[in-house]
Design a protein around this motif. Structure first.
Motif, short mmCIF file in Angstrom:
data_model
loop_
_atom_site.label_atom_id
_atom_site.label_comp_id
_atom_site.label_asym_id
_atom_site.label_seq_id
_atom_site.Cartn_x
_atom_site.Cartn_y
_atom_site.Cartn_z
N ARG A 14 25.70 36.84 40.97
CA ARG A 14 26.25 37.52 40.01
C ARG A 14 25.85 38.90 39.62
N ALA A 15 24.09 39.24 39.99
CA ALA A 15 23.59 39.71 39.47
C ALA A 15 24.18 41.31 40.47
N GLU A 16 24.20 40.93 41.37
CA GLU A 16 24.60 42.03 42.16
C GLU A 16 26.10 43.04 42.02
N ILE A 17 26.36 41.66 41.59
CA ILE A 17 28.42 42.37 40.61
C ILE A 17 27.98 42.90 40.03
N LEU A 18 27.48 42.13 38.90
CA LEU A 18 27.29 43.28 38.23
C LEU A 18 26.63 45.13 37.75
N HIS A 19 25.80 44.35 38.83
CA HIS A 19 25.31 46.29 39.10
C HIS A 19 25.99 47.34 39.55
N ALA A 20 27.58 46.55 40.51
CA ALA A 20 28.12 47.38 40.64
C ALA A 20 28.76 48.13 40.27
N VAL A 21 29.32 46.91 38.49
CA VAL A 21 29.62 47.37 38.31
C VAL A 21 29.41 48.88 37.26
N LEU A 22 28.00 48.52 37.07
CA LEU A 22 27.41 49.67 36.11
C LEU A 22 27.81 50.71 37.31
N ASP A 23 27.43 50.55 38.10
CA ASP A 23 27.35 51.86 39.25
C ASP A 23 29.18 52.27 38.75
N GLU A 24 29.70 51.09 38.88
CA GLU A 24 31.06 52.07 38.91
C GLU A 24 31.49 52.55 37.85
N LEU A 25 31.66 52.11 36.97
CA LEU A 25 31.08 52.50 35.84
C LEU A 25 30.61 54.06 35.57
N ARG A 26 29.79 53.76 35.90
CA ARG A 26 29.15 55.54 35.63
C ARG A 26 29.56 56.13 36.10
N ASP A 27 30.19 56.38 37.33
CA ASP A 27 30.49 57.20 38.70
C ASP A 27 31.86 57.14 38.39
N GLN A 28 33.10 56.16 38.22
CA GLN A 28 34.11 56.43 37.78
C GLN A 28 34.69 56.03 36.45
N TYR A 35 38.42 46.13 41.21
CA TYR A 35 37.91 45.07 41.76
C TYR A 35 37.41 45.56 43.18
N ASP A 36 38.01 46.57 43.57
CA ASP A 36 38.58 47.16 45.18
C ASP A 36 37.11 47.56 45.35
N GLY A 37 36.92 47.66 44.00
CA GLY A 37 35.75 49.31 44.38
C GLY A 37 34.31 48.38 43.97
N VAL A 38 34.12 47.65 42.96
CA VAL A 38 33.43 46.89 42.78
C VAL A 38 32.33 45.77 43.84
N ALA A 39 34.11 44.74 44.52
CA ALA A 39 34.00 44.38 46.10
C ALA A 39 33.39 45.02 46.89
N ARG A 40 33.58 46.29 47.23
CA ARG A 40 33.49 47.13 47.96
C ARG A 40 31.14 47.27 48.10
N ARG A 56 39.60 43.00 34.64
CA ARG A 56 38.98 44.89 34.48
C ARG A 56 37.71 44.47 32.88
N ALA A 57 38.28 43.62 31.89
CA ALA A 57 37.46 43.87 30.58
C ALA A 57 36.86 43.26 30.69
N HIS A 58 36.94 41.73 30.66
CA HIS A 58 35.68 40.68 31.43
C HIS A 58 35.22 40.87 32.20
N LEU A 59 34.87 41.78 33.07
CA LEU A 59 34.22 41.98 34.19
C LEU A 59 33.51 43.20 33.11
N VAL A 60 34.03 44.11 33.06
CA VAL A 60 32.81 45.11 32.83
C VAL A 60 31.85 44.79 30.66
N LEU A 61 33.16 43.86 30.43
CA LEU A 61 31.72 43.66 29.06
C LEU A 61 31.05 42.76 29.75
N ASP A 62 31.07 41.87 30.52
CA ASP A 62 29.89 41.31 30.80
C ASP A 62 28.70 41.74 31.99
N ALA A 63 29.23 42.91 32.17
CA ALA A 63 28.24 43.88 32.92
C ALA A 63 27.74 44.48 31.47
N LEU A 64 28.05 45.13 30.95
CA LEU A 64 27.30 46.04 29.89
C LEU A 64 26.38 44.97 28.72
#
Length: 194
Positions: A14-28, A35-40, A56-64
């Motif tokens: 979960r921590a690695e996924i949420l970190h990936a979400v934040l990276d995607e959010l910052r970059d994209q 989901y493709d970008g976060v999974a990658r 996506r909204a649930h995923l991003v809100l959880d990461a934030l």
């Protein structure tokens, strides 16, 4: 020879996924989070993401939510007016950390459950005004002893939320106006009623 990968589970995954979400959010930006970008980035599969987050909204809100501190330090400026202004400025700062585009995107994509979560965040700020800010003002003798309804305490927070979501970012002058014209008079009237 490649190193064998270990399967991650539970909190580590979960921590690695949420970190990936934040990276995607910052970059994209929010529109580019997929989901493709976060999974990658998280070195996992899309089905793993879909099992835990329905959108996506649930995923991003959880990461934030995991990234930001759950409770803001409630300012103590020495006056009710100062505390209200400082608290609204903290809310604006937190909003800035997340970004208007992200918040608006989450709201646009939100289902009923997610909208309820977003409203709970506003309720937390209103409850802090009710619990901390109003009680300190009472202890200082600035306001009377009558209970101040949560609805009254939520007025400055709701007005700021409106500005953040639907208008330009509120200036310090606009925050002062929210406090002086709406928040402060309502809280003082309620506390001095009876």
């Amino acid at each position: 020879m490649s190193t064998p990968t270990t399967r991650r589970h539970g909190d580590a995954l979960r921590a690695e996924i949420l970190h990936a979400v934040l990276d995607e959010l910052r970059d994209q930006g929010y529109p580019g989070v997929t989901y493709d970008g976060v999974a990658r980035r998280a070195h996992t599969s899309k089905p793993v993401l879909y099992r835990r987050w329905r959108s996506r909204a649930h995923l991003v809100l959880d990461a934030l939510t995991a990234e930001l501190p759950p409770v803001l330090p409630i300012p103590d400026t020495g006056s009710l007016r100062g505390d209200l202004i400082a608290l609204l400025q903290l809310m604006r700062t937190r909003f800035d950390l997340v970004g208007a585009q992200t918040i608006r995107g989450i709201i646009a994509d939100a289902d009923d459950e997610l909208r309820h979560v977003a409203l709970e965040i506003t309720d937390v700020f209103a409850a802090e005004i009710s619990r901390s800010v109003v009680q300190r003002a009472r202890d200082r003798g600035e306001i009377g002893p009558a209970p101040v309804p949560l609805l009254v305490c939520s007025v400055p927070v709701v007005l700021l939320r409106h500005e953040l979501l639907l208008a330009d970012e509120p200036t310090d002058q606009r925050i002062v106006e929210i406090v002086d014209v709406a928040g402060l008079p309502l809280i003082i009237d309620a506390a001095n009623a009876g």
